[in-house]
Design a protein around this motif. Structure first.
Motif, PDB file in Angstrom:
ATOM      1  N   VAL A   1       0.798  -1.083   0.125  1.00 26.35           N
ATOM      2  CA  VAL A   1      -0.035  -0.039   0.013  1.00 26.35           C
ATOM      3  C   VAL A   1       0.783   1.129  -0.035  1.00 26.35           C
ATOM      4  CG1 VAL A   1      -1.674   1.372   1.274  1.00 26.35           C
ATOM      5  CG2 VAL A   1      -1.919  -1.255   1.222  1.00 26.35           C
ATOM      6  N   ASP A   2       0.588   2.139  -1.084  1.00 25.06           N
ATOM      7  CA  ASP A   2       1.229   3.379  -0.956  1.00 25.06           C
ATOM      8  C   ASP A   2       0.927   4.203   0.234  1.00 25.06           C
ATOM      9  OD1 ASP A   2       3.084   5.580  -1.631  1.00 25.06           O
ATOM     10  OD2 ASP A   2       2.660   5.473  -3.871  1.00 25.06           O
ATOM     11  N   ILE A   3       1.455   4.377   1.227  1.00 23.56           N
ATOM     12  CA  ILE A   3       1.006   5.239   2.320  1.00 23.56           C
ATOM     13  C   ILE A   3       1.057   6.777   2.109  1.00 23.56           C
ATOM     14  CG2 ILE A   3       1.215   5.703   4.706  1.00 23.56           C
ATOM     15  CD1 ILE A   3       0.334   3.008   4.277  1.00 23.56           C
ATOM     16  N   VAL A   4       2.168   7.131   1.369  1.00 29.89           N
ATOM     17  CA  VAL A   4       2.403   8.508   1.233  1.00 29.89           C
ATOM     18  C   VAL A   4       1.270   9.040   0.147  1.00 29.89           C
ATOM     19  CG1 VAL A   4       4.030  10.093   0.283  1.00 29.89           C
ATOM     20  CG2 VAL A   4       5.107   8.258   1.667  1.00 29.89           C
ATOM     21  N   ALA A   5       0.966   8.105  -0.881  1.00 33.64           N
ATOM     22  CA  ALA A   5       0.066   8.607  -1.739  1.00 33.64           C
ATOM     23  C   ALA A   5      -1.368   8.622  -1.320  1.00 33.64           C
ATOM     24  CB  ALA A   5       0.027   7.570  -2.961  1.00 33.64           C
ATOM     25  N   ARG A   6      -1.661   7.740  -0.398  1.00 35.23           N
ATOM     26  CA  ARG A   6      -2.970   7.856   0.269  1.00 35.23           C
ATOM     27  C   ARG A   6      -3.425   8.987   1.253  1.00 35.23           C
ATOM     28  NH1 ARG A   6      -4.843   2.551   3.894  1.00 35.23           N
ATOM     29  NH2 ARG A   6      -5.004   1.737   1.845  1.00 35.23           N
ATOM     30  N   TYR A   7      -2.262   9.355   1.768  1.00 39.77           N
ATOM     31  CA  TYR A   7      -2.183  10.611   2.892  1.00 39.77           C
ATOM     32  C   TYR A   7      -1.465  11.844   2.435  1.00 39.77           C
ATOM     33  CZ  TYR A   7      -4.240   6.736   5.593  1.00 39.77           C
ATOM     34  OH  TYR A   7      -4.691   5.403   6.321  1.00 39.77           O
ATOM     35  N   ASP A   8      -1.129  11.722   1.326  1.00 38.62           N
ATOM     36  CA  ASP A   8      -0.215  13.002   1.016  1.00 38.62           C
ATOM     37  C   ASP A   8      -0.789  14.332   1.003  1.00 38.62           C
ATOM     38  OD1 ASP A   8       2.081  14.185   0.196  1.00 38.62           O
ATOM     39  OD2 ASP A   8       2.188  13.472  -1.876  1.00 38.62           O
ATOM     40  N   PHE A   9      -0.268  15.299   1.805  1.00 34.06           N
ATOM     41  CA  PHE A   9      -0.882  16.556   2.079  1.00 34.06           C
ATOM     42  C   PHE A   9      -0.264  17.598   0.875  1.00 34.06           C
ATOM     43  CE2 PHE A   9       2.855  16.218   4.591  1.00 34.06           C
ATOM     44  CZ  PHE A   9       3.730  17.223   4.460  1.00 34.06           C
ATOM     45  N   LEU A  10       0.673  17.218   0.037  1.00 36.59           N
ATOM     46  CA  LEU A  10       1.116  18.007  -1.046  1.00 36.59           C
ATOM     47  C   LEU A  10       0.609  17.581  -2.564  1.00 36.59           C
ATOM     48  CD1 LEU A  10       4.914  17.907   0.020  1.00 36.59           C
ATOM     49  CD2 LEU A  10       3.264  19.421   0.374  1.00 36.59           C
ATOM     50  N   GLY A  11      -0.265  16.528  -2.429  1.00 38.06           N
ATOM     51  CA  GLY A  11      -0.836  16.059  -3.609  1.00 38.06           C
ATOM     52  C   GLY A  11      -0.287  14.917  -4.266  1.00 38.06           C
ATOM     53  N   VAL A  12      -1.445  13.913  -4.617  1.00 36.05           N
ATOM     54  CA  VAL A  12      -0.952  12.691  -4.921  1.00 36.05           C
ATOM     55  C   VAL A  12      -0.333  12.491  -6.504  1.00 36.05           C
ATOM     56  CG1 VAL A  12      -1.923  10.216  -5.390  1.00 36.05           C
ATOM     57  CG2 VAL A  12      -2.825  11.711  -3.606  1.00 36.05           C
ATOM     58  N   GLU A  13      -0.778  13.440  -7.432  1.00 37.30           N
ATOM     59  CA  GLU A  13      -0.327  12.914  -8.825  1.00 37.30           C
ATOM     60  C   GLU A  13       1.024  13.160  -8.834  1.00 37.30           C
ATOM     61  OE1 GLU A  13      -1.257  15.034 -13.077  1.00 37.30           O
ATOM     62  OE2 GLU A  13      -2.157  15.776 -11.461  1.00 37.30           O
ATOM     63  N   SER A  14       1.888  14.298  -8.197  1.00 36.60           N
ATOM     64  CA  SER A  14       3.427  14.327  -8.611  1.00 36.60           C
ATOM     65  C   SER A  14       3.978  13.197  -7.776  1.00 36.60           C
ATOM     66  CB  SER A  14       3.766  15.741  -7.832  1.00 36.60           C
ATOM     67  OG  SER A  14       3.466  15.660  -6.167  1.00 36.60           O
ATOM     68  N   TRP A  15       3.451  12.524  -6.927  1.00 33.17           N
ATOM     69  CA  TRP A  15       3.809  11.360  -6.017  1.00 33.17           C
ATOM     70  C   TRP A  15       3.988  10.043  -6.826  1.00 33.17           C
ATOM     71  CZ3 TRP A  15       7.407  10.303  -2.827  1.00 33.17           C
ATOM     72  CH2 TRP A  15       7.570   9.163  -2.061  1.00 33.17           C
ATOM     73  N   THR A  16       2.613   9.891  -7.507  1.00 29.86           N
ATOM     74  CA  THR A  16       2.473   8.598  -8.054  1.00 29.86           C
ATOM     75  C   THR A  16       3.150   8.447  -9.393  1.00 29.86           C
ATOM     76  OG1 THR A  16       0.383   9.182  -8.884  1.00 29.86           O
ATOM     77  CG2 THR A  16       0.375   8.154  -6.975  1.00 29.86           C
ATOM     78  N   LYS A  17       3.439   9.589 -10.021  1.00 32.97           N
ATOM     79  CA  LYS A  17       4.147   9.617 -11.429  1.00 32.97           C
ATOM     80  C   LYS A  17       5.768  10.140 -11.379  1.00 32.97           C
ATOM     81  CE  LYS A  17      -0.048  11.127 -13.936  1.00 32.97           C
ATOM     82  NZ  LYS A  17      -0.522  12.352 -14.870  1.00 32.97           N
ATOM     83  N   SER A  18       6.383   8.948 -10.588  1.00 32.02           N
ATOM     84  CA  SER A  18       7.668   9.308 -10.380  1.00 32.02           C
ATOM     85  C   SER A  18       8.557   8.930 -11.770  1.00 32.02           C
ATOM     86  CB  SER A  18       8.281   8.117  -9.618  1.00 32.02           C
ATOM     87  OG  SER A  18       9.775   8.178  -9.255  1.00 32.02           O
ATOM     88  N   THR A  19       9.405   9.735 -11.851  1.00 33.78           N
ATOM     89  CA  THR A  19      10.258   9.727 -13.261  1.00 33.78           C
ATOM     90  C   THR A  19      11.557   9.222 -13.195  1.00 33.78           C
ATOM     91  OG1 THR A  19      11.296  12.111 -12.761  1.00 33.78           O
ATOM     92  CG2 THR A  19       9.202  12.007 -13.930  1.00 33.78           C
ATOM     93  N   HIS A  20      11.835   8.737 -12.132  1.00 38.94           N
ATOM     94  CA  HIS A  20      13.357   7.954 -11.684  1.00 38.94           C
ATOM     95  C   HIS A  20      13.105   7.216 -10.480  1.00 38.94           C
ATOM     96  CE1 HIS A  20      13.769  11.500  -9.434  1.00 38.94           C
ATOM     97  NE2 HIS A  20      14.897  11.041  -8.880  1.00 38.94           N
ATOM     98  N   TYR A  21      13.615   6.198 -10.620  1.00 39.87           N
ATOM     99  CA  TYR A  21      13.689   5.050  -9.541  1.00 39.87           C
ATOM    100  C   TYR A  21      15.134   4.920  -8.895  1.00 39.87           C
ATOM    101  CZ  TYR A  21       9.142   3.624 -11.556  1.00 39.87           C
ATOM    102  OH  TYR A  21       7.942   3.558 -11.810  1.00 39.87           O
ATOM    103  N   THR A  22      15.310   5.661  -7.642  1.00 32.76           N
ATOM    104  CA  THR A  22      16.515   5.343  -6.848  1.00 32.76           C
ATOM    105  C   THR A  22      16.399   5.347  -5.384  1.00 32.76           C
ATOM    106  OG1 THR A  22      16.228   7.874  -6.662  1.00 32.76           O
ATOM    107  CG2 THR A  22      17.738   7.068  -8.588  1.00 32.76           C
ATOM    108  N   ALA A  23      16.000   3.959  -5.040  1.00 31.70           N
ATOM    109  CA  ALA A  23      15.643   3.664  -3.734  1.00 31.70           C
ATOM    110  C   ALA A  23      16.510   3.312  -3.107  1.00 31.70           C
ATOM    111  CB  ALA A  23      14.584   2.365  -3.813  1.00 31.70           C
ATOM    112  N   MET A  24      17.780   2.601  -3.615  1.00 30.64           N
ATOM    113  CA  MET A  24      18.887   2.274  -2.993  1.00 30.64           C
ATOM    114  C   MET A  24      20.139   3.131  -3.070  1.00 30.64           C
ATOM    115  SD  MET A  24      21.057  -0.031  -1.483  1.00 30.64           S
ATOM    116  CE  MET A  24      20.130  -1.778  -1.337  1.00 30.64           C
ATOM    117  N   PRO A  25      20.808   3.500  -1.943  1.00 30.85           N
ATOM    118  CA  PRO A  25      20.362   3.665  -0.496  1.00 30.85           C
ATOM    119  C   PRO A  25      19.159   4.650  -0.600  1.00 30.85           C
ATOM    120  CG  PRO A  25      22.225   4.899  -0.719  1.00 30.85           C
ATOM    121  CD  PRO A  25      21.935   4.470  -2.032  1.00 30.85           C
TER     122      PRO A  25
END
Length: 242
Positions: A138-162
């Motif tokens: 479950v994407d918790i940040v997208a669910r409760y984001d107070f800055l707007g969901v759209e910018s969060w769910t449309k990530s343009t790059h994946y850099t989770a590590m680290p």
């Protein structure tokens, strides 16, 4: 006026330091946005990491995420921490500059080293976060984001590590510990509770894996070593005969 440009009391000049940090982080932001574009590789790396964690019995992300998903109040608090931790990072940097000039250059060098060292990792090992790559997360940040969901769910790059959320929180603890360990050891030790809280946050919100956190610890460790070496090199240059 001298403090604005040349600095006093061991501190660099205020305006010079602000200009340097601003340009450095703008450069980091541009380079960071340019890496992690190979989404197929990012997904493959995420699956490989999931398999490794499963074999080692370290795959706790889904359990933590399920637990937080059922607690809306804590979910909101987790999102606020995830989004607003930059305020803490900036506050610690300013506090060390103003109150602890004797260690400012050391912790600032460590911060710069972290940004320089993490970019090659992001380029070489793009990584999809659990919210995209872990089935059922479950994407918790997208669910409760107070800055707007759209910018969060449309990530343009994946850099989770680290995880740099964990990395910067570790830097904050390191900076406070470096400044206070000689005079206020209990407060210095208590500072490490901040990265522990951030570690729990990024796991439960499905933004990072446990091994991403291990990568953040390794990043800080190497950055401290590099910053120490650079500090000794700079000192030898200042004290060398003309």
């Amino acid at each position: 006026m001298k403090a604005l440009f040349r600095g006093v009391g061991g501190r660099p000049g205020v305006l010079v330091e602000l200009a340097f940090l601003l340009l450095w982080f703008l450069l980091f932001a541009r380079l960071d946005a340019a890496v992690g574009k190979d989404f197929a590789a990012a997904d493959a790396h995420a699956l490989a990491l999931q398999s490794l964690e499963h074999l080692a019995g370290l795959d706790i992300e889904r359990s933590a995420n399920d637990w937080l998903a059922g607690r809306p109040v804590l979910g909101h608090l987790a999102v606020y921490l995830y989004r607003l931790y930059y305020v803490v990072v900036a506050g610690v940097l300013v506090w060390v500059f103003v109150r602890h000039a004797e260690v400012y250059r050391r912790v600032r060098r460590t911060m710069v080293a972290m940004t320089a060292l993490v970019l090659p990792v992001y380029w070489a090992v793009p990584m999809s976060p659990p919210r995209f790559a872990l089935p059922g997360a479950v994407d918790i940040v997208a669910r409760y984001d107070f800055l707007g969901v759209e910018s969060w769910t449309k990530s343009t790059h994946y850099t989770a590590m680290p995880s740099m959320h964990v990395g910067w929180s570790l830097w904050c603890a390191y900076a406070v510990w470096t400044a206070l360990r000689g005079t206020h050891p209990r407060l210095a030790t208590a500072a490490w509770s901040f990265p522990l809280l951030m570690m729990a946050d990024v796991l439960a919100t499905a933004n990072h894996y446990l091994l991403d956190i291990a990568g953040s610890v390794a990043l800080l460790t190497v950055s401290v070593i590099v910053a120490s070496w650079c500090g000794r090199l700079a000192e030898s240059w200042r004290t060398a005969p003309a």
